[in-house]
Design an enzyme around this catalytic site. Structure first.
Site, PDB file in Angstrom:
ATOM      1  N   PRO A   8       0.711  -1.072   0.016  1.00  0.00           N
ATOM      2  CA  PRO A   8      -0.015   0.102   0.152  1.00  0.00           C
ATOM      3  C   PRO A   8       0.707   1.364  -0.116  1.00  0.00           C
ATOM      4  O   PRO A   8       1.801   1.296   0.671  1.00  0.00           O
ATOM      5  CB  PRO A   8      -0.979  -0.218   1.074  1.00  0.00           C
ATOM      6  CG  PRO A   8       0.053  -1.096   2.182  1.00  0.00           C
ATOM      7  CD  PRO A   8       0.498  -2.113   1.194  1.00  0.00           C
ATOM      8  N   ASN A   9       0.412   2.154  -0.867  1.00  0.00           N
ATOM      9  CA  ASN A   9       0.941   3.620  -0.829  1.00  0.00           C
ATOM     10  C   ASN A   9       2.028   3.665  -1.619  1.00  0.00           C
ATOM     11  O   ASN A   9       2.508   4.760  -1.899  1.00  0.00           O
ATOM     12  CB  ASN A   9       1.069   4.121   0.632  1.00  0.00           C
ATOM     13  CG  ASN A   9      -0.376   4.358   1.163  1.00  0.00           C
ATOM     14  OD1 ASN A   9      -1.265   4.760   0.793  1.00  0.00           O
ATOM     15  ND2 ASN A   9      -0.486   3.767   2.555  1.00  0.00           N
ATOM     16  N   ARG A  30       4.952  11.021  -2.741  1.00  0.00           N
ATOM     17  CA  ARG A  30       4.836  10.725  -1.180  1.00  0.00           C
ATOM     18  C   ARG A  30       6.108  11.021  -0.515  1.00  0.00           C
ATOM     19  O   ARG A  30       7.202  10.182  -0.580  1.00  0.00           O
ATOM     20  CB  ARG A  30       4.343   9.218  -1.270  1.00  0.00           C
ATOM     21  CG  ARG A  30       4.135   8.550   0.321  1.00  0.00           C
ATOM     22  CD  ARG A  30       4.145   7.265   0.398  1.00  0.00           C
ATOM     23  NE  ARG A  30       3.880   6.640   1.604  1.00  0.00           N
ATOM     24  CZ  ARG A  30       4.133   5.461   2.131  1.00  0.00           C
ATOM     25  NH1 ARG A  30       4.493   4.433   1.148  1.00  0.00           N
ATOM     26  NH2 ARG A  30       3.604   5.159   3.264  1.00  0.00           N
ATOM     27  N   TYR A  64      10.999   8.941   1.087  1.00  0.00           N
ATOM     28  CA  TYR A  64      11.011   7.960   0.003  1.00  0.00           C
ATOM     29  C   TYR A  64      11.690   8.093  -1.248  1.00  0.00           C
ATOM     30  O   TYR A  64      11.871   7.233  -2.125  1.00  0.00           O
ATOM     31  CB  TYR A  64       9.659   7.430   0.066  1.00  0.00           C
ATOM     32  CG  TYR A  64       8.754   6.840   1.239  1.00  0.00           C
ATOM     33  CD1 TYR A  64       9.404   5.917   1.900  1.00  0.00           C
ATOM     34  CD2 TYR A  64       7.766   7.480   1.678  1.00  0.00           C
ATOM     35  CE1 TYR A  64       8.667   5.270   2.919  1.00  0.00           C
ATOM     36  CE2 TYR A  64       7.037   7.039   2.624  1.00  0.00           C
ATOM     37  CZ  TYR A  64       7.715   5.790   3.657  1.00  0.00           C
ATOM     38  OH  TYR A  64       7.213   5.342   4.606  1.00  0.00           O
ATOM     39  N   ASN A 113       8.189  -5.174  -0.674  1.00  0.00           N
ATOM     40  CA  ASN A 113       8.049  -3.931   0.093  1.00  0.00           C
ATOM     41  C   ASN A 113       6.631  -4.101   0.215  1.00  0.00           C
ATOM     42  O   ASN A 113       5.872  -3.524  -0.291  1.00  0.00           O
ATOM     43  CB  ASN A 113       8.436  -2.752  -0.423  1.00  0.00           C
ATOM     44  CG  ASN A 113       8.413  -1.502   0.472  1.00  0.00           C
ATOM     45  OD1 ASN A 113       8.102  -1.754   1.431  1.00  0.00           O
ATOM     46  ND2 ASN A 113       9.032  -0.405  -0.105  1.00  0.00           N
ATOM     47  N   ALA A 149       3.234  -0.546   4.886  1.00  0.00           N
ATOM     48  CA  ALA A 149       2.821  -0.759   6.150  1.00  0.00           C
ATOM     49  C   ALA A 149       2.215  -2.244   6.479  1.00  0.00           C
ATOM     50  O   ALA A 149       2.235  -2.645   7.818  1.00  0.00           O
ATOM     51  CB  ALA A 149       1.649   0.353   6.390  1.00  0.00           C
ATOM     52  N   GLU A 203      13.292  -8.902   1.503  1.00  0.00           N
ATOM     53  CA  GLU A 203      12.206  -7.882   2.268  1.00  0.00           C
ATOM     54  C   GLU A 203      13.100  -6.613   1.790  1.00  0.00           C
ATOM     55  O   GLU A 203      14.360  -6.342   2.222  1.00  0.00           O
ATOM     56  CB  GLU A 203      12.062  -8.118   3.569  1.00  0.00           C
ATOM     57  CG  GLU A 203      11.408  -6.928   4.367  1.00  0.00           C
ATOM     58  CD  GLU A 203      11.046  -7.349   5.867  1.00  0.00           C
ATOM     59  OE1 GLU A 203      11.203  -8.388   6.336  1.00  0.00           O
ATOM     60  OE2 GLU A 203      10.666  -6.083   6.461  1.00  0.00           O
ATOM     61  N   HIS A 210      12.689  -1.947   2.131  1.00  0.00           N
ATOM     62  CA  HIS A 210      12.107  -0.981   2.695  1.00  0.00           C
ATOM     63  C   HIS A 210      13.334   0.293   2.450  1.00  0.00           C
ATOM     64  O   HIS A 210      14.362   0.264   2.305  1.00  0.00           O
ATOM     65  CB  HIS A 210      12.131  -0.806   4.029  1.00  0.00           C
ATOM     66  CG  HIS A 210      11.321  -1.852   4.638  1.00  0.00           C
ATOM     67  ND1 HIS A 210       9.869  -1.944   4.383  1.00  0.00           N
ATOM     68  CD2 HIS A 210      11.561  -2.899   5.275  1.00  0.00           C
ATOM     69  CE1 HIS A 210       9.509  -3.057   5.032  1.00  0.00           C
ATOM     70  NE2 HIS A 210      10.476  -3.854   5.559  1.00  0.00           N
ATOM     71  N   ARG A 265      12.511   5.190  12.822  1.00  0.00           N
ATOM     72  CA  ARG A 265      11.331   5.801  12.488  1.00  0.00           C
ATOM     73  C   ARG A 265      10.657   5.598  13.868  1.00  0.00           C
ATOM     74  O   ARG A 265      11.211   4.976  15.061  1.00  0.00           O
ATOM     75  CB  ARG A 265      10.728   5.457  11.543  1.00  0.00           C
ATOM     76  CG  ARG A 265      11.647   6.008  10.159  1.00  0.00           C
ATOM     77  CD  ARG A 265      10.979   5.764   8.823  1.00  0.00           C
ATOM     78  NE  ARG A 265       9.706   6.293   8.632  1.00  0.00           N
ATOM     79  CZ  ARG A 265       8.756   5.948   7.786  1.00  0.00           C
ATOM     80  NH1 ARG A 265       8.882   5.318   6.728  1.00  0.00           N
ATOM     81  NH2 ARG A 265       7.608   6.974   7.638  1.00  0.00           N
TER      82      ARG A 265
HETATM   83  C1  DQA Z   1       8.310   1.497   4.072  1.00  0.00           C
HETATM   84  C2  DQA Z   1       8.302   1.498   5.386  1.00  0.00           C
HETATM   85  C3  DQA Z   1       6.794   1.277   5.937  1.00  0.00           C
HETATM   86  O1  DQA Z   1       6.998   1.493   7.391  1.00  0.00           O
HETATM   87  C4  DQA Z   1       5.859   2.292   5.321  1.00  0.00           C
HETATM   88  O2  DQA Z   1       4.536   1.981   5.843  1.00  0.00           O
HETATM   89  C5  DQA Z   1       5.910   2.020   3.874  1.00  0.00           C
HETATM   90  C6  DQA Z   1       7.001   2.159   3.195  1.00  0.00           C
HETATM   91  C7  DQA Z   1       9.572   1.805   3.165  1.00  0.00           C
HETATM   92  O3  DQA Z   1       9.906   1.354   2.118  1.00  0.00           O
HETATM   93  O4  DQA Z   1      10.450   2.434   3.661  1.00  0.00           O
HETATM   94  O5  DQA Z   1       4.693   2.269   3.499  1.00  0.00           O
HETATM   95  O6  DQA Z   1       8.060  -0.180   3.618  1.00  0.00           O
END
Ligand code: DQA
Length: 148
Positions: free
Chosen positions: A10-11, A18, A23, A75, A78, A99, A101, A108
């Site tokens: 998501p997102n 964003r 990011y 990735n 959340a 995995e 990020h 954070r």
């Molecule tokens: C994320 C880190 C997560 O905590 C966050 O919710 C994201 C992006 C990252 O790529 O840094 O959506 O996965």
């Protein structure tokens, strides 16, 4: 021929606009294009999926088994911190996964320090910006598509 699946949660469709200080400014399309070029240059193929819906991500992971995917780069956004269902899907398909990020989740909010996925992952790369995807793909390529 090695085949890889890149899963974004998501997102991450909003990358580019964003929270760019966290990011970066690359869009998801920019990142995927670079990954496709890297995979293809090494004789491998790559498919990418992004969804804001947990069930779509689970279906994509389940589908990877039938598609004979060699490794997954994920990735989960959340969902990393909340989804036992995505962890179970990854465990069920028994496909090695990396995995990633973009941000340093350990620097954070404390809820971002816990991942339901990490204990099952081949490895975790976090905090280096968009290059995390390429570093994970490089690791997968060395394992599944080594130079002859
Ligand atoms: C994320 C880190 C997560 O905590 C966050 O919710 C994201 C992006 C990252 O790529 O840094 O959506 O996965």
């Amino acid at each position: 021929m090695a085949h890889f699946l890149v899963v974004n949660g998501p997102n991450l469709n909003l990358l580019g606009s964003r929270e760019p200080t966290l990011y970066g400014t690359d869009t998801l399309a920019d990142i995927i294009t670079r990954l496709e070029h890297l995979a293809n240059s090494r004789g491998a193929t790559l498919t990418a999926v992004q969804s804001n819906a947990e069930h779509d991500l689970i279906n994509a992971i389940q589908g990877a088994k039938t598609a004979k995917v060699d490794a997954i780069i994920i990735n989960a956004g959340a969902f990393t911190h909340t989804s036992i269902a995505i962890r179970d899907a990854l465990a069920a398909v028994t496909i090695p996964f990396y995995e990633v990020h973009l941000s340093n989740v350990y620097a954070r909010e404390s809820f971002r320090s816990h991942s339901y996925l990490s204990a099952l992952a081949v490895g975790v790369i976090a905090g280096l910006g968009p290059i995390v995807y390429e570093l994970a793909l490089e690791a997968a390529l060395r394992r599944f598509a080594p130079a002859r």
